[in-house]
Motif scaffolding. Sequence first.
Motif, PDB file in Angstrom:
ATOM      1  N   UNK A 247       0.989  -1.068  -0.071  1.00  0.00           N
ATOM      2  CA  UNK A 247      -0.197   0.026   0.031  1.00  0.00           C
ATOM      3  C   UNK A 247       1.070   1.202   0.042  1.00  0.00           C
ATOM      4  N   UNK A 248       0.804   1.997  -0.944  1.00  0.00           N
ATOM      5  CA  UNK A 248       1.658   3.172  -1.166  1.00  0.00           C
ATOM      6  C   UNK A 248       0.941   4.366  -0.572  1.00  0.00           C
ATOM      7  N   UNK A 249       1.290   4.911   0.584  1.00  0.00           N
ATOM      8  CA  UNK A 249       0.859   6.114   1.117  1.00  0.00           C
ATOM      9  C   UNK A 249       1.971   7.119   1.472  1.00  0.00           C
ATOM     10  N   UNK A 250       2.139   8.249   0.859  1.00  0.00           N
ATOM     11  CA  UNK A 250       3.188   9.277   1.006  1.00  0.00           C
ATOM     12  C   UNK A 250       2.504  10.604   0.985  1.00  0.00           C
ATOM     13  N   UNK A 251       2.914  11.310   2.275  1.00  0.00           N
ATOM     14  CA  UNK A 251       3.516  11.025   3.330  1.00  0.00           C
ATOM     15  C   UNK A 251       2.535  10.075   4.034  1.00  0.00           C
ATOM     16  N   UNK A 252       3.472   9.068   4.859  1.00  0.00           N
ATOM     17  CA  UNK A 252       2.756   8.085   5.757  1.00  0.00           C
ATOM     18  C   UNK A 252       2.858   8.500   7.271  1.00  0.00           C
ATOM     19  N   UNK A 253       1.804   9.193   7.954  1.00  0.00           N
ATOM     20  CA  UNK A 253       1.915   9.619   9.258  1.00  0.00           C
ATOM     21  C   UNK A 253       1.955   8.498  10.089  1.00  0.00           C
ATOM     22  N   UNK A 254       1.524   7.377   9.801  1.00  0.00           N
ATOM     23  CA  UNK A 254       1.652   6.265  10.859  1.00  0.00           C
ATOM     24  C   UNK A 254       3.047   5.983  11.246  1.00  0.00           C
ATOM     25  N   UNK A 255       3.926   5.746   9.969  1.00  0.00           N
ATOM     26  CA  UNK A 255       5.338   5.596  10.135  1.00  0.00           C
ATOM     27  C   UNK A 255       5.809   6.717  11.189  1.00  0.00           C
ATOM     28  N   UNK A 256       5.670   8.057  10.580  1.00  0.00           N
ATOM     29  CA  UNK A 256       6.272   9.054  11.404  1.00  0.00           C
ATOM     30  C   UNK A 256       5.744   9.177  12.978  1.00  0.00           C
ATOM     31  N   UNK A 257       4.667   8.860  13.022  1.00  0.00           N
ATOM     32  CA  UNK A 257       4.315   8.854  14.475  1.00  0.00           C
ATOM     33  C   UNK A 257       5.034   7.815  15.310  1.00  0.00           C
ATOM     34  N   UNK A 258       5.192   6.394  14.616  1.00  0.00           N
ATOM     35  CA  UNK A 258       5.702   5.250  15.343  1.00  0.00           C
ATOM     36  C   UNK A 258       7.290   5.837  15.595  1.00  0.00           C
ATOM     37  N   UNK A 259       7.966   6.470  14.666  1.00  0.00           N
ATOM     38  CA  UNK A 259       9.330   6.994  14.899  1.00  0.00           C
ATOM     39  C   UNK A 259       9.452   8.057  15.996  1.00  0.00           C
ATOM     40  N   UNK A 260       8.593   9.213  16.118  1.00  0.00           N
ATOM     41  CA  UNK A 260       8.568  10.033  16.957  1.00  0.00           C
ATOM     42  C   UNK A 260       8.142   9.568  18.452  1.00  0.00           C
ATOM     43  N   UNK A 261       7.351   8.716  18.473  1.00  0.00           N
ATOM     44  CA  UNK A 261       6.953   8.019  20.042  1.00  0.00           C
ATOM     45  C   UNK A 261       8.310   7.526  20.420  1.00  0.00           C
ATOM     46  N   UNK A 262       9.175   6.757  19.689  1.00  0.00           N
ATOM     47  CA  UNK A 262      10.167   6.273  20.084  1.00  0.00           C
ATOM     48  C   UNK A 262      11.215   7.192  20.237  1.00  0.00           C
ATOM     49  N   UNK A 263      11.494   8.269  19.328  1.00  0.00           N
ATOM     50  CA  UNK A 263      12.540   9.191  19.493  1.00  0.00           C
ATOM     51  C   UNK A 263      12.381  10.065  20.460  1.00  0.00           C
ATOM     52  N   UNK A 264      11.147  10.555  21.016  1.00  0.00           N
ATOM     53  CA  UNK A 264      10.881  11.460  21.947  1.00  0.00           C
ATOM     54  C   UNK A 264      11.744  11.228  23.295  1.00  0.00           C
ATOM     55  N   UNK A 265      11.449  10.244  23.923  1.00  0.00           N
ATOM     56  CA  UNK A 265      12.363  10.000  25.340  1.00  0.00           C
ATOM     57  C   UNK A 265      13.864  10.092  24.927  1.00  0.00           C
ATOM     58  N   UNK A 266      14.291   9.240  23.909  1.00  0.00           N
ATOM     59  CA  UNK A 266      15.762   9.199  23.530  1.00  0.00           C
ATOM     60  C   UNK A 266      16.360  10.856  23.420  1.00  0.00           C
ATOM     61  N   UNK A 267      15.577  11.818  22.672  1.00  0.00           N
ATOM     62  CA  UNK A 267      16.035  13.013  22.449  1.00  0.00           C
ATOM     63  C   UNK A 267      15.783  13.755  23.685  1.00  0.00           C
ATOM     64  N   UNK A 268      15.010  13.420  24.776  1.00  0.00           N
ATOM     65  CA  UNK A 268      14.546  14.075  25.946  1.00  0.00           C
ATOM     66  C   UNK A 268      13.803  15.374  25.665  1.00  0.00           C
ATOM     67  N   UNK A 269      12.676  15.358  24.744  1.00  0.00           N
ATOM     68  CA  UNK A 269      11.699  16.174  24.420  1.00  0.00           C
ATOM     69  C   UNK A 269      10.326  15.916  24.713  1.00  0.00           C
TER      70      UNK A 269
END
Length: 253
Positions: free
Chosen positions: A189-211
């Motif tokens: 399934x081609x979806x671009x931009x894909x906010x589902x992927x972006x959300x999953x990345x930021x949920x993981x990155x948020x505590x690592x970057x301490x923001x």
Amino acid sequence: MARAAEAARSASSAVLRGWNDAGESATTAARYLAEQIGAVPLAEIEPELFFDFTVRRPTISVEDGVVGSFEWPISRFHYAAADDRHELVVGVAIEPHLRWQLYADQIVALVDALQVKRCVMLGAYLADVLYSRPVAITAVASDARLLDRHGLEGSRYEGPTGVVGMLGWLLKQRGVDFLSLWAGLPHYIHVAPNPRGALALLERAEPILDVKLDLDPLRTAAQECEQRMSQMVSGDPELAEYVRELKRREFAQ
């Protein structure tokens, strides 16, 4: 630039568009992050030495016969004081065609100048995954302890890599903590931009970057995206059968 170099001593987040950015998930995440923390322009890498412009062409916009804008494939980095304790550099770059080592040297030089201590790379890839399942994140790190500390599943991979892989190796050699987060997205399934992927990345990155980010608008966009994908599957008998087969495989494991 000198003021930023004196202050920024904490973390960076970077994305390389193209092969490393399925569904534009990583670039969507990085731009959302930069907007949320109020990042301002810091540095650019000019494209002339690094791109074959017959492969990655500049873009132009024309409206009613009048040229409105012209854009080179420039790699851009932004800076923000995330809070009173640390700063962030957010980069959205484009994987170059030529002179990878020289290109990586430009980024490493910026990391050195800003005394960055932690770097998080964001990426996305296409895989045989169910679109209706939460987006899985795997990671590559400079040290296994980083994976354990943040509860991340380590990737197992041996084969061709991109500039992201080379940058991770160079940063590890320089003693910079490095994490590369990868979102697995459905290839069918081609979806671009894909906010589902972006959300999953930021949920993981948020505590690592301490923001602390307001992810509610992205969650809404992700829910709407999943609804569109469900409609695409239900409206295509062949696609629906393929998804059912994926479910059968998952159940059999």
